[in-house]
Scaffold this motif. Structure first.
Motif, PDB file in Angstrom:
ATOM      1  N   LYS A 152       0.867  -1.183   0.000  1.00  0.00           N
ATOM      2  CA  LYS A 152       0.000   0.000   0.000  1.00  0.00           C
ATOM      3  C   LYS A 152       0.901   1.228   0.000  1.00  0.00           C
ATOM      4  O   LYS A 152       2.125   1.108   0.128  1.00  0.00           O
ATOM      5  CB  LYS A 152      -0.942   0.002   1.214  1.00  0.00           C
ATOM      6  N   GLY A 153       0.306   2.403  -0.134  1.00  0.00           N
ATOM      7  CA  GLY A 153       1.097   3.617  -0.167  1.00  0.00           C
ATOM      8  C   GLY A 153       1.893   3.833   1.106  1.00  0.00           C
ATOM      9  O   GLY A 153       1.433   3.512   2.203  1.00  0.00           O
ATOM     10  N   GLY A 154       3.114   4.331   0.961  1.00  0.00           N
ATOM     11  CA  GLY A 154       3.927   4.669   2.123  1.00  0.00           C
ATOM     12  C   GLY A 154       4.782   3.561   2.685  1.00  0.00           C
ATOM     13  O   GLY A 154       5.404   3.726   3.737  1.00  0.00           O
ATOM     14  N   CYS A 155       4.867   2.422   2.002  1.00  0.00           N
ATOM     15  CA  CYS A 155       5.679   1.309   2.515  1.00  0.00           C
ATOM     16  C   CYS A 155       7.154   1.432   2.164  1.00  0.00           C
ATOM     17  O   CYS A 155       7.985   0.737   2.734  1.00  0.00           O
ATOM     18  CB  CYS A 155       5.143  -0.027   2.003  1.00  0.00           C
ATOM     19  N   GLY A 156       7.492   2.315   1.208  1.00  0.00           N
ATOM     20  CA  GLY A 156       8.903   2.583   0.936  1.00  0.00           C
ATOM     21  C   GLY A 156       9.510   1.866  -0.251  1.00  0.00           C
ATOM     22  O   GLY A 156      10.735   1.788  -0.353  1.00  0.00           O
ATOM     23  N   ALA A 157       8.700   1.369  -1.183  1.00  0.00           N
ATOM     24  CA  ALA A 157       9.257   0.638  -2.321  1.00  0.00           C
ATOM     25  C   ALA A 157      10.168   1.514  -3.182  1.00  0.00           C
ATOM     26  O   ALA A 157      11.211   1.060  -3.657  1.00  0.00           O
ATOM     27  CB  ALA A 157       8.132   0.053  -3.176  1.00  0.00           C
ATOM     28  N   THR A 158       9.793   2.781  -3.379  1.00  0.00           N
ATOM     29  CA  THR A 158      10.604   3.670  -4.219  1.00  0.00           C
ATOM     30  C   THR A 158      11.974   3.910  -3.602  1.00  0.00           C
ATOM     31  O   THR A 158      13.009   3.852  -4.281  1.00  0.00           O
ATOM     32  CB  THR A 158       9.884   5.014  -4.426  1.00  0.00           C
ATOM     33  N   THR A 159      11.999   4.185  -2.314  1.00  0.00           N
ATOM     34  CA  THR A 159      13.272   4.399  -1.620  1.00  0.00           C
ATOM     35  C   THR A 159      14.161   3.171  -1.739  1.00  0.00           C
ATOM     36  O   THR A 159      15.362   3.270  -2.036  1.00  0.00           O
ATOM     37  CB  THR A 159      13.017   4.708  -0.130  1.00  0.00           C
ATOM     38  N   ILE A 160      13.588   1.990  -1.515  1.00  0.00           N
ATOM     39  CA  ILE A 160      14.363   0.750  -1.571  1.00  0.00           C
ATOM     40  C   ILE A 160      14.845   0.492  -2.993  1.00  0.00           C
ATOM     41  O   ILE A 160      15.992   0.072  -3.208  1.00  0.00           O
ATOM     42  CB  ILE A 160      13.524  -0.425  -1.038  1.00  0.00           C
TER      43      ILE A 160
END
Length: 387
Positions: free
Chosen positions: A145-153
């Motif tokens: 869901k939104g805010g889990c940090g996939a982009t950062t990772i």
């Protein structure tokens, strides 16, 4: 063996294990995994959409005679090559499936015979198509869901892969809603992945170079449109075209797919070698993980291609990895600690987090695991909360 794609329809557990052992280490990309055919119209439509080069078909798992099944498959407009699998060398079955159009008939042991058969089939295909370069590896990150940090990772994984492998890396932002890769990687390009998907008819290396920007050393970036409203969603076949194009331009492609599942995400997941589902330990996110895993398994997605990454794990989590596996139906691939202070400080300075902080070290270790790089000293296990 030339690089090629596979579809697997294997109901026998013994044959499944034999096949997995035989194709391990070969330059193959599995697009389809099913234990049975189910509804024929849906199955043939899926094969036509995914276009695997070779279909491995377990004759013992079919509800209809093998020759009738093969006739349906070979009657497609662009049928795949078919390797018929059986538990024994039954002369009558061999004759019927070969007459029906099977390109190969194999039975255990498969450890030597299957690679040789695939080499014959893919070799002919490779010469026909003029394949000159084996494709790189493609990994996708998406959040429960939104805010889990996939982009950062995803961004940090791309940078770490470049640092540890000295290979050429692409990070591609297919999140058409948020599109934060360009911001984190400081992309200066005016163009986006949407331009690539909208112009597949002219997508060659020269056009591609006009779309991308340089990130860090050996890392190239193609961003998403960002906050700009997407008036018309791209077609699934255009997304697939872009994925297949970049596979042959880079050693590694890291794709950010945003959050959840939608038709574009499902199409992208079918094109990647490994999919990393990122979640936190809050109940709504875990609920979404369970739903996503079940949906992917129901569509025939290979469980061995799906990786679960736990993000922002506290020092004393309430659940163990084994408990999560029982709850979610998927094992934990990596656990990343909660290190908000390091992230906040890095982003405030317009930087990615340093590799020396706790979270940076764990991200580096995960990247090494993805790349198959063993830690110095042969260490295979480590604490997620420090050395």
């Amino acid at each position: 063996v030339y690089p090629f794609t596979l579809g697997l329809v294997i109901g026998s557990k013994d044959l499944w294990q034999e096949v997995q052992g035989a194709i391990s280490g070969l330059p193959v990309h599995t697009l389809l995994e099913q234990t049975e055919v189910g509804e024929w119209d849906k199955f043939l439509d899926k094969v036509d959409r995914l276009r695997p080069d070779v279909l491995l078909l377990d004759c013992t798992a079919l509800a209809e005679p093998a020759d009738e099944v093969l006739a349906r498959i070979k009657g497609m407009t662009s049928p795949p090559l078919v390797v018929a699998l059986h538990k024994s060398a039954d002369p009558e079955t061999i004759l019927s499936v070969i007459r029906a159009g099977a390109d190969e008939y194999l039975y255990p042991p498969l450890s030597a015979s299957l690679p040789k058969a695939l080499e014959r089939l893919s070799g002919g295909r490779g010469k026909k198509q003029g394949v000159a370069r084996s494709g790189g590896k493609t990994c996708a990150f998406f959040s429960a869901k939104g805010g889990c940090g996939a982009t950062t990772i995803a961004c940090h994984t791309a940078v770490e892969l470049a640092r540890q492998t000295n290979q050429e890396i692409l990070i591609a932002d297919f999140d058409l809603d948020a599109g934060l890769v360009g911001f984190l990687m400081k992309s200066k390009s005016r163009y986006s992945v949407l331009d690539a998907m909208s112009n597949t008819h002219r997508l060659d290396l020269s056009y591609w170079k006009a779309l991308i920007s340089n990130g860090m050393p050996r890392v190239q970036v193609i961003r998403a449109p960002g906050a700009t409203a997407v008036r018309e969603m791209p077609k699934e076949e255009d997304l697939r075209h872009v994925f297949r194009f970049v596979r042959f331009q880079y050693d590694w492609t890291i794709a950010d797919l945003g959050r959840g599942l939608n038709p574009l995400t499902l199409s992208a997941l079918e094109e990647v070698d490994e999919a990393f589902l990122v979640t936190t330990l809050d109940v709504p996110a875990l609920h979404q993980v369970k739903q996503i895993v079940q949906t992917l398994m129901d569509t025939g997605y290979g469980r061995n291609r799906l990786r679960l990454v736990l993000n922002r794990v506290p020092k004393s989590p309430d659940v163990t990895p084994d408990e999560l596996e029982n709850l979610l139906g998927i094992s934990v691939y990596s656990m990343l600690p909660d290190d908000y202070a390091s992230l906040y400080e890095a982003y405030a300075e317009g930087q990615l987090i340093p590799a020396t902080c706790n979270l940076g070290r764990q991200l580096g270790r995960m990247a090494a695991k993805i790349a198959g790089i063993q830690e110095p000293g042969g260490k295979k296990k480590f604490s997620i909360f420090g050395d």
